[in-house]
Each structure stands twice: as C-alpha cells, then as structure tokens.
Design a protein around this motif. Structure first.
Motif, PDB file in Angstrom:
ATOM      1  N   ASP A 200      43.220  69.130  45.984  1.00  0.00           N
ATOM      2  CA  ASP A 200      43.422  67.772  46.455  1.00  0.00           C
ATOM      3  C   ASP A 200      44.717  67.276  45.807  1.00  0.00           C
ATOM      4  O   ASP A 200      45.131  67.813  44.776  1.00  0.00           O
ATOM      5  N   ASP A 202      46.119  63.474  45.581  1.00  0.00           N
ATOM      6  CA  ASP A 202      46.014  62.212  44.831  1.00  0.00           C
ATOM      7  C   ASP A 202      44.808  62.248  43.899  1.00  0.00           C
ATOM      8  O   ASP A 202      43.670  62.410  44.338  1.00  0.00           O
ATOM      9  N   GLY A 203      45.070  62.112  42.610  1.00  0.00           N
ATOM     10  CA  GLY A 203      43.987  62.134  41.622  1.00  0.00           C
ATOM     11  C   GLY A 203      43.855  63.488  40.941  1.00  0.00           C
ATOM     12  O   GLY A 203      43.118  63.624  39.968  1.00  0.00           O
ATOM     13  N   LYS A 208      46.116  58.890  40.906  1.00  0.00           N
ATOM     14  CA  LYS A 208      45.579  58.276  42.117  1.00  0.00           C
ATOM     15  C   LYS A 208      46.090  56.838  42.206  1.00  0.00           C
ATOM     16  O   LYS A 208      45.990  56.083  41.240  1.00  0.00           O
ATOM     17  N   ASP A 323      38.912  65.073  43.361  1.00  0.00           N
ATOM     18  CA  ASP A 323      38.330  63.999  42.556  1.00  0.00           C
ATOM     19  C   ASP A 323      37.441  63.090  43.404  1.00  0.00           C
ATOM     20  O   ASP A 323      37.108  61.993  43.003  1.00  0.00           O
ATOM     21  N   ASP A 327      36.188  65.777  48.956  1.00  0.00           N
ATOM     22  CA  ASP A 327      36.735  67.116  48.678  1.00  0.00           C
ATOM     23  C   ASP A 327      35.598  68.133  48.547  1.00  0.00           C
ATOM     24  O   ASP A 327      35.676  69.250  49.058  1.00  0.00           O
TER      25      ASP A 327
HETATM   26 MG   LIG Z   1      41.919  62.630  45.568  1.00  0.00          MG
END
Ligand SMILES: [Mg+2]
Ligand SMILES: [Zn+2]
Length: 369
Positions: A200, A202-203, A208, A323, A327
């Motif tokens: 993933d 972002d994060g 994020k 996160d 996901d």
């Molecule tokens: Mg994420």
C-alpha cells in the motif's frame, strides 16, 4: 441501432466466456504439456475462421512458448493442417473435401499424438472424419466446439464447448481459450516463481495524509523514514516490490494522473538512489461509488499484476502490507497473506494474518510464513 447490436453481441460474448469449463481446460493443458514432454505431435484443424484459429494456435504453441534463454528448451511439435493449400486443394479436388484433414493425419500421425479439431457447429464432416482417423491410430482427441457441441462432442476425449449458436461468438471463444492455454503453458514452463510484496502507499511508504485529504503534489509527500531500510531488507530476502494504491483523489478531480505520475517519478528517484527497485506501481483512479474492480478492497490491481508481471507470483510466500482493512480484504480476495501495519490502533480486531506495530517488524514476520 448499431449500439444495441454491439451491446447484445458483447453481452452474448461475456455470458459465453462464463461457460468456460475449468476442469476440461486444466485437463487439456495437461494433455498438451504431456505431449511436449513425450515428444508427441499436436495437429490442429478447422474450417474458415476456425482454420485461421488453427494456424494461430500452432503459431502460439510453436513460437510463443519458447524460452529463448534456455538453449535446451524442449519445444512443442505443433502443426496446423490448414496451411498447405496445394495439399488441401489436391485432396479436396481429387478425393473429397471431407478427407482434407483425415488424409493429412494418415500421413503424419503416430499413436499418442494429439488432434485438436475446432468447429463452431461441431458437425463439420471433415473434422468428424479427422477425429475418426485419430481414434483408430490411438491419438488423443480434443474439440473446441460451439452450438452445444454437435456430433463431435460425443466422439472426442476432451472438449471446450459453448452453447452459443452464433459463429462469431463461438469462434471468439475458441480464440480466447487458445490464448489462455498458450499463456498458461508459457508461464508454467519457464517463468520462475517469485515472492512479491504488494505495498500500500499512503500510510506505508509515505505518511498518511489527514482524513479526507490527499497527496496532490510532491511537497505533500513525506516518506516514512523506516521504509527504505525495510524495503532493502525485503529485497535481500528475494522479494519483488509492487505498489498498489487507491487514489480516489483523481476521481474527485483534486489532481490528475499526470500529477500522480510526477509524484511517483520523484518517489522512484529516491528509491533508485538507495538501490530499491519497484517493479510496478498500480493505482486505482476511481471513486468508491464507481464500483470498479480495482479499488481495494477489490483485488483487481493484484490480478492485473499477476497478468502483467514477467514472472509467476509465488502465492504461498507473497503478501500485502497495508495500514487499512481494505488492503487486508484485497489480499485475502486475491489469496495471499496479509500484514496490517496498525499505525494508530484504529484497524484492530480484523482478519489480517499478521499485525505489526512498526513497519520494520514486517521483515521478522516473513520468516514465520
Ligand atoms: Mg494506506
Ligand atoms: Zn478502480
């Protein structure tokens, strides 16, 4: 009027594809692989559009499956009986059109060879006669059939049959199945299984952004400091890195695909400096309300990776690291392990196979697979 015709054709084609019999498909692939292994010949035949499919099939088996990096690679002995116009017209003219394939088979075929007959109607006399000769010699017979299969269905050892009585749809189906078979064979024969981490973004890679905000420009993109060492450690353990990221901000017109590509180019520069190779970045630009198949929790981006990456994904040792529960759900739907970075505890109590409280912990998790 045109639009309605197109729509009904596509609808018919889609429902026809759903008729694909996976059990028969697997058996047919195994027959072809065994023929290659045992040095047997594969003869392919059909009339009209199906003659073109026979040539195309022989081309894809004969050329498309070869691993040129391996000089000892055992090849398919695939021949279409539709390409020697002199012989076909001689047989048709002097004997009968019904004999054009059977007579060629009598010249060439040995016991244990394979004959693939392609017939939309399943009733073409020259195909039925070819199957008859094949049976007598002790060859394995396979039918690619339409119209419910016709007479051929009851004669052959294996068949892929569709119910559609439209020649175009039946022939499309046979062509598609031919590509599915040759692509699977190609992968089975010479692509090494590869462990993949689906990351993933972002994060995981970058901080994020706050709820309902997006990274719209490079200045908003802040690497999570531990990500570099973590990715280097995963690479050392022979993992390939693929990014799968939802970017709904594109659908919301907060930024466009070019801006996203620019951000990813800058991100990649930082990775390259540290010898970190990202195989591919997949993103979903759609709105949640679009109902696409790529926005996580849907597994569409992972399936695309499976189709496009130049190696077979080792499903037992690959995983998704994210996160968000989305996901985890995408990873589960695809059939790989799931590791959740529980960044602020909000995603607790879900179905992830593993939970980590700091990103570098992922390197210890994979030893437990
Ligand atoms: Mg994420
Ligand atoms: Zn999408």
């Amino acid at each position: 009027m045109i639009q309605r015709y197109v729509f009904s054709y596509i609808m018919d084609l889609k429902s026809t594809l759903d008729e694909l019999d996976y059990t028969q498909l697997e058996k047919i692939i195994n027959v072809l692989l065994a023929a290659r292994k045992n040095d047997k010949q594969i003869f392919i035949l059909g009339n009209g559009g199906s003659a073109a499919t026979a040539s195309h099939f022989a081309c894809d088996l004969g050329k498309g499956t070869i691993d040129y990096a391996n000089s000892d690679f055992r090849r398919f002995r695939a021949i279409s009986l539709t390409d020697n116009l002199a012989l076909i017209t001689a047989l048709g003219n002097d004997l009968s059109y019904n004999h054009i394939f059977a007579e060629q088979l009598k010249n060439l075929m040995n016991p244990g060879d394979v004959v693939i007959g392609i017939s939309a109607s399943g009733n073409s006399p020259n195909i039925l006669e070819a199957f008859d000769v094949a049976k007598k010699v002790g060859a394995i017979t396979i039918g690619f059939l339409g119209f419910g299969g016709g007479k051929a269905r009851d004669i052959v050892d294996y068949h892929l049959t569709v119910s559609s009585r439209n020649y175009g749809i039946s022939e499309d189906f046979h062509m598609i199945v031919e590509h599915i078979i040759t692509q699977i064979i190609r992968r089975v024969l010479h692509e090494k299984k590869q462990k993949v981490v689906f990351l993933d973004r972002d994060g995981i890679i970058n901080e994020k952004p706050p709820e309902h905000q997006y990274v719209t420009q490079w200045e908003d993109f802040k690497f999570i400091p531990e990500i570099f060492d973590t990715l280097s450690a995963l690479l050392k353990k022979d993992y390939k890195l693929v990014i799968v990221t939802n970017q709904q901000g594109i659908g919301k017109k907060l930024f466009n695909e070019q801006q996203l590509h620019d951000i990813h180019a800058r991100m990649n520069e930082e990775f390259v400096k540290r010898d970190i190779k990202i195989e591919k970045i997949y993103y979903c630009p759609h709105l949640e309300s679009d109902g696409c198949n790529c926005r996580k929790p849907q597994p569409g981006m992972l399936y695309r990776a499976q189709n496009e990456l130049p190696f077979i994904i080792d499903m037992d040792n690959s995983f998704i690291l994210g996160d968000s529960i989305r996901d985890v759900q995408a990873g589960k739907a695809f059939g790989i392990k799931t590791v959740l970075f529980n960044s602020n505890g909000y995603a607790k109590n879900n179905d992830a196979d593993y939970q980590i409280n700091s990103i570098p912990d992922v390197v210890n998790i994979i030893d437990k697979f």
